[in-house]
Write an enzyme that holds these catalytic residues in place. Structure first.
Site, PDB file in Angstrom:
ATOM      1  N   ARG A  40       0.828  -1.215   0.000  1.00  0.00           N
ATOM      2  CA  ARG A  40       0.000   0.000   0.000  1.00  0.00           C
ATOM      3  C   ARG A  40       0.858   1.258   0.000  1.00  0.00           C
ATOM      4  NH1 ARG A  40      -5.401  -0.280   1.267  1.00  0.00           N
ATOM      5  NH2 ARG A  40      -6.171  -2.364   0.957  1.00  0.00           N
ATOM      6  N   ARG A  44      -3.305   6.957   0.330  1.00  0.00           N
ATOM      7  CA  ARG A  44      -3.663   8.171   1.062  1.00  0.00           C
ATOM      8  C   ARG A  44      -2.586   8.760   1.952  1.00  0.00           C
ATOM      9  NH1 ARG A  44      -8.995   5.859   3.294  1.00  0.00           N
ATOM     10  NH2 ARG A  44      -7.668   4.034   3.003  1.00  0.00           N
ATOM     11  N   ARG A  53      -6.395  11.966  -7.215  1.00  0.00           N
ATOM     12  CA  ARG A  53      -7.635  11.205  -7.008  1.00  0.00           C
ATOM     13  C   ARG A  53      -8.852  12.099  -6.756  1.00  0.00           C
ATOM     14  NH1 ARG A  53      -8.643   6.596  -4.638  1.00  0.00           N
ATOM     15  NH2 ARG A  53     -10.725   7.423  -4.883  1.00  0.00           N
ATOM     16  N   ASP A  89      -6.792  -2.834  -7.454  1.00  0.00           N
ATOM     17  CA  ASP A  89      -7.323  -3.396  -6.220  1.00  0.00           C
ATOM     18  C   ASP A  89      -7.666  -4.856  -6.467  1.00  0.00           C
ATOM     19  OD1 ASP A  89      -8.287  -2.406  -3.384  1.00  0.00           O
ATOM     20  OD2 ASP A  89      -9.710  -3.897  -4.073  1.00  0.00           O
ATOM     21  N   TYR A 164     -14.890 -11.616   0.713  1.00  0.00           N
ATOM     22  CA  TYR A 164     -15.639 -10.401   0.332  1.00  0.00           C
ATOM     23  C   TYR A 164     -16.952 -10.764  -0.357  1.00  0.00           C
ATOM     24  CZ  TYR A 164     -11.972  -7.120   1.618  1.00  0.00           C
ATOM     25  OH  TYR A 164     -11.080  -6.367   2.334  1.00  0.00           O
TER      26      TYR A 164
HETATM   27  O1  CP3 Z   1      -0.100  -1.444  -2.506  1.00  0.00           O
HETATM   28  C1  CP3 Z   1      -0.337  -0.529  -3.320  1.00  0.00           C
HETATM   29  O2  CP3 Z   1       0.051   0.620  -3.166  1.00  0.00           O
HETATM   30  C2  CP3 Z   1      -1.044  -0.885  -4.619  1.00  0.00           C
HETATM   31  C3  CP3 Z   1      -2.440  -0.769  -4.647  1.00  0.00           C
HETATM   32  C4  CP3 Z   1      -3.352  -1.650  -3.815  1.00  0.00           C
HETATM   33  C5  CP3 Z   1      -4.614  -1.177  -3.391  1.00  0.00           C
HETATM   34  N1  CP3 Z   1      -5.290  -2.217  -2.820  1.00  0.00           N
HETATM   35  C6  CP3 Z   1      -5.118   0.201  -3.596  1.00  0.00           C
HETATM   36  C7  CP3 Z   1      -6.196   0.691  -2.732  1.00  0.00           C
HETATM   37  C8  CP3 Z   1      -3.253  -2.992  -3.428  1.00  0.00           C
HETATM   38  C9  CP3 Z   1      -2.091  -3.953  -3.591  1.00  0.00           C
HETATM   39  C10 CP3 Z   1      -4.491  -3.328  -2.814  1.00  0.00           C
HETATM   40  C11 CP3 Z   1      -4.804  -4.679  -2.327  1.00  0.00           C
HETATM   41  C12 CP3 Z   1      -5.977  -4.886  -1.468  1.00  0.00           C
HETATM   42  N2  CP3 Z   1      -7.219  -4.329  -1.560  1.00  0.00           N
HETATM   43  C13 CP3 Z   1      -6.002  -5.826  -0.424  1.00  0.00           C
HETATM   44  C14 CP3 Z   1      -4.828  -6.708  -0.046  1.00  0.00           C
HETATM   45  C15 CP3 Z   1      -3.833  -5.959   0.745  1.00  0.00           C
HETATM   46  C16 CP3 Z   1      -4.198  -5.714   2.179  1.00  0.00           C
HETATM   47  O3  CP3 Z   1      -4.240  -4.524   2.544  1.00  0.00           O
HETATM   48  O4  CP3 Z   1      -4.414  -6.694   2.898  1.00  0.00           O
HETATM   49  C17 CP3 Z   1      -7.263  -5.793   0.161  1.00  0.00           C
HETATM   50  C18 CP3 Z   1      -7.726  -6.601   1.346  1.00  0.00           C
HETATM   51  C19 CP3 Z   1      -8.043  -4.845  -0.571  1.00  0.00           C
HETATM   52  C20 CP3 Z   1      -9.464  -4.452  -0.347  1.00  0.00           C
HETATM   53  C21 CP3 Z   1      -9.549  -3.002  -0.050  1.00  0.00           C
HETATM   54  N3  CP3 Z   1      -9.534  -2.016  -1.016  1.00  0.00           N
HETATM   55  C22 CP3 Z   1      -9.537  -2.358   1.218  1.00  0.00           C
HETATM   56  C23 CP3 Z   1      -9.554  -3.068   2.546  1.00  0.00           C
HETATM   57  C24 CP3 Z   1      -9.515  -0.966   0.987  1.00  0.00           C
HETATM   58  C25 CP3 Z   1      -9.393   0.145   1.983  1.00  0.00           C
HETATM   59  C26 CP3 Z   1     -10.687   0.791   2.314  1.00  0.00           C
HETATM   60  C27 CP3 Z   1     -10.434   2.123   3.009  1.00  0.00           C
HETATM   61  O5  CP3 Z   1     -10.717   3.145   2.371  1.00  0.00           O
HETATM   62  O6  CP3 Z   1      -9.946   2.113   4.147  1.00  0.00           O
HETATM   63  C28 CP3 Z   1      -9.522  -0.782  -0.409  1.00  0.00           C
HETATM   64  C29 CP3 Z   1      -9.474   0.516  -1.105  1.00  0.00           C
HETATM   65  C30 CP3 Z   1      -8.129   0.867  -1.642  1.00  0.00           C
HETATM   66  N4  CP3 Z   1      -7.342   0.037  -2.378  1.00  0.00           N
HETATM   67  C31 CP3 Z   1      -7.487   2.115  -1.514  1.00  0.00           C
HETATM   68  C32 CP3 Z   1      -6.266   2.016  -2.206  1.00  0.00           C
HETATM   69  C33 CP3 Z   1      -5.238   3.086  -2.418  1.00  0.00           C
HETATM   70  C34 CP3 Z   1      -8.044   3.328  -0.808  1.00  0.00           C
HETATM   71  C35 CP3 Z   1      -9.003   3.987  -1.741  1.00  0.00           C
HETATM   72  C36 CP3 Z   1      -9.032   5.467  -1.625  1.00  0.00           C
HETATM   73  O7  CP3 Z   1      -7.992   6.132  -1.806  1.00  0.00           O
HETATM   74  O8  CP3 Z   1     -10.143   5.963  -1.414  1.00  0.00           O
END
Ligand code: CP3
Length: 357
Positions: A40, A44, A53, A89, A164
């Site tokens: 990640r 943010r 974004r 994602d 999910y």
């Molecule tokens: O790592 C990176 O920088 C690359 C991008 C990436 C994202 N999600 C971008 C993202 C990766 C590798 C993921 C994987 C992902 N997504 C996982 C596995 C990794 C982990 O954290 O265990 C999981 C479980 C998800 C599902 C998911 N998507 C979650 C739990 C969330 C967060 C929700 C929140 O807002 O707290 C997302 C959204 C997400 N995916 C964001 C990003 C940058 C945030 C979206 C935003 O900016 O509004």
């Protein structure tokens, strides 16, 4: 005049990439410094991320090659990390085959109609490269922009995707998921087969377009006992890792709270096992066994402490990592949104300095 092959710019890039600290560590070869990247790392914590974004919903950003490329490059520029991870994602391939879902800020993926019967499983169709043209295009752009810095492609592992889909969104106990696994093994197997094919297809698109490694995220698998992991999860993750292995790129396999599963995750066939902060890397090295590199595992919460604490806890991670055949420094899970980006820059430099040969 004969021009030597390796002088061709493309060949030079390929050679430098092959010899990058990250890919060398994945292959357990000696490195002149421990490679660093952060799960990640895009997102943010970065003001430049929030700027691009603005007004663009997450899933729309994941479909725009220009944004994917820019956001993937941001942490590489700022932190000086040794690898980029593709901005997308784990639910993007599900969305691409028509599953009605959204990513809600501060919540995560939310599924409109949770998958709980045969008809819902059958409705998840196969993914083809034509479903995700923006992924291949962004990977190709990135391979050009990144030069000798490797790009990590990724996907969610079938268990985490299944959770999910079945729960309908984020879940603490994964009760409905486990109830299907225990009580409807036939339905569970059908869903896991479908998700295995989907994950494989999504990873293939990324590798064929130029990703240099892949990471399989099984974020929520720590909810599963070792016995159930063996019968109901391992066969699917193993098929993914085996088939991607045929493409010749290193494979990283990561789960959260998966300390009891590390031995079996190693059996699943990855080259690198990612370890969360709960298991010290010297202990993880024993559980994972020979022939594997480790990735991890500074607790992301450490980044909210004074620098002296970050430094001593990082030294401990590096010290424990000496027991591993290869080490890629990372956090034990993703960067938290309120993390100070300057701390990550300083941490990257610190790991590089401490491990310089
Ligand atoms: O790592 C990176 O920088 C690359 C991008 C990436 C994202 N999600 C971008 C993202 C990766 C590798 C993921 C994987 C992902 N997504 C996982 C596995 C990794 C982990 O954290 O265990 C999981 C479980 C998800 C599902 C998911 N998507 C979650 C739990 C969330 C967060 C929700 C929140 O807002 O707290 C997302 C959204 C997400 N995916 C964001 C990003 C940058 C945030 C979206 C935003 O900016 O509004």
């Amino acid at each position: 005049m004969a021009v030597h092959q390796a002088e061709h710019p493309t060949d030079q890039r390929a050679a430098a990439l092959r010899d990058s600290p990250f890919l060398r560590a994945c292959r357990r070869e000696p490195v002149d410094r421990t490679p660093v990247w952060y799960m990640r790392q895009a997102g943010r914590a970065l003001p430049e991320y929030l700027r691009v974004r603005e007004g663009v919903p997450m899933l729309e950003a994941c479909r725009r090659p220009d944004l994917i490329t820019e956001i993937t490059l941001q942490p590489v520029r700022r932190y000086g990390v040794d690898a980029a991870i593709f901005f997308s994602d784990i639910v993007v391939p599900l969305k691409a085959v028509g599953v009605d879902l959204d990513i809600k800020p501060g919540v995560g993926p939310v599924i409109a109609e949770p998958v709980r019967d045969e008809a819902a499983v059958r409705a998840i169709r196969a993914l083809t490269p034509d479903d995700v043209p923006y992924v291949a295009e962004a990977v190709r752009n990135l391979a050009g922009e990144l030069g000798a810095t490797p790009l990590i492609g990724f996907a969610g592992a079938p268990f985490t995707l299944a959770s999910y889909l079945i729960e309908g969104g984020p879940s603490k106990g994964h009760d409905r998921t486990k109830a299907m696994m225990y009580g409807r093994p036939d339905l569970w197997a059908a869903l896991m087969e479908t998700l295995t094919d989907l994950t494989l297809a999504f990873l293939r698109v990324q590798v064929e377009a130029g990703a240099s490694a892949i990471q399989l995220f099984d974020s929520w698998v720590g909810a599963v006992s070792p016995i159930d992991y063996r019968t109901s999860v391992l066969p699917y993750s193993r098929r993914i890792l085996d088939e991607i292995g045929e493409l010749g790129v290193p494979r990283i396999h990561f789960g959260v709270g998966a300390g009891e599963l590390l031995g079996q995750m190693s059996e699943a066939g990855a080259d690198v096992v990612g370890v969360d902060w709960r298991v010290p890397l010297d202990v993880a090295a024993k559980r994972v066994g020979p022939g594997k590199a480790l990735q991890g595992n500074l607790d992301p919460a450490t980044l909210f402490t004074p620098w002296s604490v970050i430094e001593s806890r990082t030294r401990l991670v590096l010290d424990n990592a000496k027991a591993a055949e290869g080490h890629i420094f990372n956090l034990g899970h993703g960067v938290q949104p309120r993390t100070d980006p300057d701390v990550l820059t300083r941490l990257t430099e610190f790991v590089h300095e401490q491990t310089a040969k």
